[in-house]
Design a protein around this motif. Structure first.
Motif, PDB file in Angstrom:
ATOM      1  N   THR A  13      41.215  48.430  40.893  1.00  0.00           N
ATOM      2  CA  THR A  13      40.804  49.076  42.002  1.00  0.00           C
ATOM      3  C   THR A  13      38.829  49.375  41.985  1.00  0.00           C
ATOM      4  N   ASP A  14      38.933  49.600  41.287  1.00  0.00           N
ATOM      5  CA  ASP A  14      38.044  50.001  39.977  1.00  0.00           C
ATOM      6  C   ASP A  14      37.448  48.194  39.730  1.00  0.00           C
ATOM      7  N   MET A  15      37.866  47.354  39.731  1.00  0.00           N
ATOM      8  CA  MET A  15      37.239  46.438  38.978  1.00  0.00           C
ATOM      9  C   MET A  15      37.437  45.188  40.523  1.00  0.00           C
ATOM     10  N   PRO A  16      36.494  44.924  41.423  1.00  0.00           N
ATOM     11  CA  PRO A  16      37.565  44.324  42.373  1.00  0.00           C
ATOM     12  C   PRO A  16      37.169  42.952  42.300  1.00  0.00           C
ATOM     13  N   GLN A  17      36.667  42.196  41.211  1.00  0.00           N
ATOM     14  CA  GLN A  17      36.867  40.932  40.976  1.00  0.00           C
ATOM     15  C   GLN A  17      38.061  40.191  40.216  1.00  0.00           C
ATOM     16  N   CYS A  82      29.493  21.336  37.019  1.00  0.00           N
ATOM     17  CA  CYS A  82      30.726  21.975  36.959  1.00  0.00           C
ATOM     18  C   CYS A  82      30.194  22.523  35.420  1.00  0.00           C
ATOM     19  N   ARG A  83      30.049  24.228  35.457  1.00  0.00           N
ATOM     20  CA  ARG A  83      30.288  25.298  33.979  1.00  0.00           C
ATOM     21  C   ARG A  83      31.350  26.259  34.316  1.00  0.00           C
ATOM     22  N   LEU A  84      32.004  26.466  33.819  1.00  0.00           N
ATOM     23  CA  LEU A  84      32.530  28.345  33.457  1.00  0.00           C
ATOM     24  C   LEU A  84      31.488  29.211  33.154  1.00  0.00           C
ATOM     25  N   GLN A  85      31.697  30.198  33.756  1.00  0.00           N
ATOM     26  CA  GLN A  85      31.179  31.500  34.243  1.00  0.00           C
ATOM     27  C   GLN A  85      32.483  32.503  33.224  1.00  0.00           C
ATOM     28  N   GLY A  86      31.936  32.981  32.445  1.00  0.00           N
ATOM     29  CA  GLY A  86      33.528  33.856  31.530  1.00  0.00           C
ATOM     30  C   GLY A  86      33.306  35.358  31.834  1.00  0.00           C
ATOM     31  N   ALA A  87      31.974  35.557  32.641  1.00  0.00           N
ATOM     32  CA  ALA A  87      32.493  37.655  33.009  1.00  0.00           C
ATOM     33  C   ALA A  87      33.611  37.396  33.525  1.00  0.00           C
ATOM     34  N   ALA A  92      39.249  39.907  33.357  1.00  0.00           N
ATOM     35  CA  ALA A  92      41.001  40.196  33.117  1.00  0.00           C
ATOM     36  C   ALA A  92      40.923  40.340  32.063  1.00  0.00           C
ATOM     37  N   ILE A  93      40.274  40.014  30.692  1.00  0.00           N
ATOM     38  CA  ILE A  93      41.287  40.151  29.255  1.00  0.00           C
ATOM     39  C   ILE A  93      41.090  41.736  29.155  1.00  0.00           C
ATOM     40  N   ASP A  94      39.930  42.346  29.465  1.00  0.00           N
ATOM     41  CA  ASP A  94      39.659  43.249  29.106  1.00  0.00           C
ATOM     42  C   ASP A  94      40.687  44.681  29.601  1.00  0.00           C
TER      43      ASP A  94
END
Length: 121
Positions: A13-17, A82-87, A92-94
């Protein structure tokens, strides 16, 4: 006997993305688009080329990825790039990496337990 360990997990819930990231990546076509964009920026038409669907269908998948913050779409003249955004993927990986450590610990504990049982036979 396996020992219970207290593991601190990142609160989702601290990571809404995360919800929008995982939702966007739940579709195999969108994952394939992300994989292609990992090689670098490309035009929408080049991106859509290998898919067995209309340009409109690929655009709808890109919209979902864009809404999730995973892809930037920039119009230059008549061409959309189109370009990928890594953040969002890093977030998600973290989050997932905490579970990776948990499962590695669990499998190590199981291996120790099975090895002990084998010795006790």
């Amino acid at each position: 006997m396996l020992v219970n360990q207290k593991v601190h997990f990142m609160n989702a819930t601290d990571m809404p993305q995360l919800d929008s990231t995982f939702s966007a990546l739940s579709d195999s076509t969108r994952r394939a688009i992300v994989a292609r964009l990992a090689d670098g920026e490309t035009s929408l038409s080049d991106l859509a080329e290998p898919f067995d669907m209309s340009l409109t269908a690929v655009s709808k998948h890109l919209k979902v990825l864009s809404d999730a913050g995973l892809v930037d779409i920039e119009k230059r003249g008549r061409t959309r790039h189109c370009r990928l955004q890594g953040a969002p993927i890093k977030e998600a990986i973290d989050w997932l990496s905490k579970y990776e450590a948990f499962w590695i610990d669990r499998f190590d504990a199981l291996a120790r337990h099975l090895a002990k049982e084998e010795i006790d036979k």
